[in-house]
Design an enzyme around this catalytic site. Sequence first.
Site, PDB file in Angstrom:
ATOM      1  N   LYS A 154      -2.852 -17.312 -14.283  1.00 29.05           N
ATOM      2  CA  LYS A 154      -2.837 -18.134 -15.429  1.00 29.05           C
ATOM      3  C   LYS A 154      -3.841 -19.469 -16.386  1.00 29.05           C
ATOM      4  O   LYS A 154      -4.557 -19.405 -14.982  1.00 29.05           O
ATOM      5  CB  LYS A 154      -1.124 -19.476 -15.973  1.00 29.05           C
TER       6      LYS A 154
HETATM    7  P1  NAD Z   1       3.103 -20.493 -30.333  1.00 30.56           P
HETATM    8  O1  NAD Z   1       1.944 -21.360 -29.814  1.00 30.56           O
HETATM    9  O2  NAD Z   1       2.714 -19.517 -31.038  1.00 30.56           O
HETATM   10  O3  NAD Z   1       3.928 -21.347 -30.590  1.00 30.56           O
HETATM   11  C1  NAD Z   1       5.437 -22.795 -29.913  1.00 30.56           C
HETATM   12  C2  NAD Z   1       5.799 -22.818 -30.754  1.00 30.56           C
HETATM   13  O4  NAD Z   1       6.379 -24.503 -30.264  1.00 30.56           O
HETATM   14  C3  NAD Z   1       5.130 -23.308 -32.036  1.00 30.56           C
HETATM   15  O5  NAD Z   1       5.759 -23.819 -33.344  1.00 30.56           O
HETATM   16  C4  NAD Z   1       5.035 -24.977 -32.116  1.00 30.56           C
HETATM   17  O6  NAD Z   1       5.220 -25.902 -32.961  1.00 30.56           O
HETATM   18  C5  NAD Z   1       6.422 -25.455 -31.257  1.00 30.56           C
HETATM   19  N1  NAD Z   1       5.865 -26.581 -30.760  1.00 30.56           N
HETATM   20  C6  NAD Z   1       4.982 -27.400 -29.640  1.00 30.56           C
HETATM   21  N2  NAD Z   1       5.326 -27.803 -29.219  1.00 30.56           N
HETATM   22  C7  NAD Z   1       6.262 -28.222 -29.556  1.00 30.56           C
HETATM   23  C8  NAD Z   1       7.709 -29.727 -29.249  1.00 30.56           C
HETATM   24  N3  NAD Z   1       7.352 -30.432 -27.850  1.00 30.56           N
HETATM   25  N4  NAD Z   1       9.219 -29.031 -29.847  1.00 30.56           N
HETATM   26  C9  NAD Z   1       8.938 -28.420 -30.488  1.00 30.56           C
HETATM   27  N5  NAD Z   1       8.156 -27.480 -30.795  1.00 30.56           N
HETATM   28  C10 NAD Z   1       6.913 -27.688 -30.295  1.00 30.56           C
HETATM   29  O7  NAD Z   1       3.449 -20.358 -28.673  1.00 30.56           O
HETATM   30  P2  NAD Z   1       4.059 -18.994 -27.989  1.00 30.56           P
HETATM   31  O8  NAD Z   1       2.820 -18.153 -27.596  1.00 30.56           O
HETATM   32  O9  NAD Z   1       5.485 -18.774 -29.032  1.00 30.56           O
HETATM   33  O10 NAD Z   1       4.892 -19.553 -26.843  1.00 30.56           O
HETATM   34  C11 NAD Z   1       5.653 -20.591 -26.646  1.00 30.56           C
HETATM   35  C12 NAD Z   1       6.604 -20.191 -25.387  1.00 30.56           C
HETATM   36  O11 NAD Z   1       6.489 -19.542 -24.501  1.00 30.56           O
HETATM   37  C13 NAD Z   1       5.697 -21.479 -24.108  1.00 30.56           C
HETATM   38  O12 NAD Z   1       6.023 -21.787 -23.052  1.00 30.56           O
HETATM   39  C14 NAD Z   1       4.880 -19.735 -23.552  1.00 30.56           C
HETATM   40  O13 NAD Z   1       4.435 -20.094 -22.109  1.00 30.56           O
HETATM   41  C15 NAD Z   1       5.634 -18.419 -24.193  1.00 30.56           C
HETATM   42  N6  NAD Z   1       5.773 -17.493 -24.211  1.00 30.56           N
HETATM   43  C16 NAD Z   1       4.920 -17.042 -24.610  1.00 30.56           C
HETATM   44  C17 NAD Z   1       4.739 -15.546 -24.768  1.00 30.56           C
HETATM   45  C18 NAD Z   1       4.025 -14.668 -25.299  1.00 30.56           C
HETATM   46  O14 NAD Z   1       3.988 -13.449 -25.087  1.00 30.56           O
HETATM   47  N7  NAD Z   1       3.173 -15.225 -27.085  1.00 30.56           N
HETATM   48  C19 NAD Z   1       5.150 -14.680 -23.065  1.00 30.56           C
HETATM   49  C20 NAD Z   1       5.883 -15.744 -22.121  1.00 30.56           C
HETATM   50  C21 NAD Z   1       6.328 -16.186 -22.656  1.00 30.56           C
END
Ligand code: NAD
Length: 439
Positions: A129
């Site tokens: 990561k």
């Molecule tokens: P992203 O940046 O597309 O979206 C994140 C969302 O979370 C946004 O809507 C943001 O406003 C919101 N957010 C951030 N902090 C917040 C808080 N304190 N309270 C409420 N909402 C909050 O990110 P993503 O890619 O959707 O990732 C989200 C989660 O999923 C992370 O934990 C990431 O590690 C995990 N994840 C992502 C992927 C991927 O393929 N993108 C894969 C596995 C896991």
Amino acid sequence: MPAPLPAPLPAATWPAHSLPSYLNPAALGSWGDYLQQVDRVIPYLGPLSRWAETLKRPKRILVVDVPIHRDDGRVAHFEGYRVQHNVSRGPGKGGVRFHQEVTLPEVMALAGWMSIKTAAVNLPFGGAKGGVRVDPRTVSTAELERITRRYTSELGLLLGPHKDIPAPDLNTNEQVMAWMMDTYSMNVGVTTTGVVTGKPVDLGGSLGRREATGRGVFTVAVEAARHLGLPIEGARVAVQGFGNVGSVSAKLLAQAGARVVAVQDQDTTLYREAGLDLPALLQHAATNGDIAGYAGAEPISQEAFWDVESDILIPAAMEQQITEARAGRIHTRLVVEGANGPTTPAADDLLAERDILVVPDVIANAGGVTVSYFEWVQDFSSFFWSEDEINQRLVRLMREAFATVWAVAQERQVSLRTATFIVACQRILHTRQLRGLYP
Ligand code: NAD
């Protein structure tokens, strides 16, 4: 005939918290959660537990300074990290996060969970990561590009399609991956599409990758709901985070007939008992950048989100959101972790006591890395699959992985998280044992 393996040594007794010396025990954050999750699984590993310390220490850590020229000519410095947690089963694999609060222990935890995740779905990858400590809202697009390119160059030592393959995570997207791919390719003198996944389709990206994590969350939510006897049709769903993972999970559940009653992003929480109009909300978010100001629902306070009654709760934002205090308030039947590490170990125990089923991150959000694997394979063969083919393979793999951990959970009478860790840790440590120690 290969020589038989030597008889395993008796399992060693491991310290409860084995810490590299550069870590401050008082500031472990999510890495502390990860260590507790590993500790819980060690008793189930039998003779393989003699290798378990390997799961508690990242293999490599690189901390880099990322200096750039701001648009006004000033020089600004950002801190960047890349952690390769384990590469026993294949190259490091894991996203890059841009966030103002990224810390080294957080990136270590996220890398550790990637090792568990890739092994849980049986992909030939390890776990890694990365992160840059920057609030993307405070820099211009040109500055973000300079940060991305300098960070990628600084990581040059570690990256490569056979070494370590980044992907998008919080606040990073296809464009950031395109810059990373281009920078790496410029530095090595040859276009190397397989060095990152989650790229634009026109640059060797895979169809279906953008929606893959949400599709995986949806797939395991349906499987878990079936085991609970909970119909998706009419189920009330609450989603924290309306980015890549949260929005796609919400959209697919709504399409399957669920009622998405609450959605929260960083600044706004929306509630509508009759269910939000997902296409309209997605359109609003695409136009405005977030969900603030959407007129078709009632805005409620951020903390009130945790009091919303639902049947399925999907945390899809950040780590450590479901704390013990919130776990006592949550009214739901099923938690499906779209985010990495959203539930603390104490909260996990309380949810179990309250008979709320948790599908852990390390299986629930593995859809993204699974299609990243498909992307990497397609890049090597320069032969690209149809979206249908990708989605079908993804759904099949997620269902199989879920069925495996469900069976282990039943057999061992443990949580789905511990069951997933058992399956994954056995795979990682078995490989470790077969490879042996060098020298
Ligand atoms: P992203 O940046 O597309 O979206 C994140 C969302 O979370 C946004 O809507 C943001 O406003 C919101 N957010 C951030 N902090 C917040 C808080 N304190 N309270 C409420 N909402 C909050 O990110 P993503 O890619 O959707 O990732 C989200 C989660 O999923 C992370 O934990 C990431 O590690 C995990 N994840 C992502 C992927 C991927 O393929 N993108 C894969 C596995 C896991």
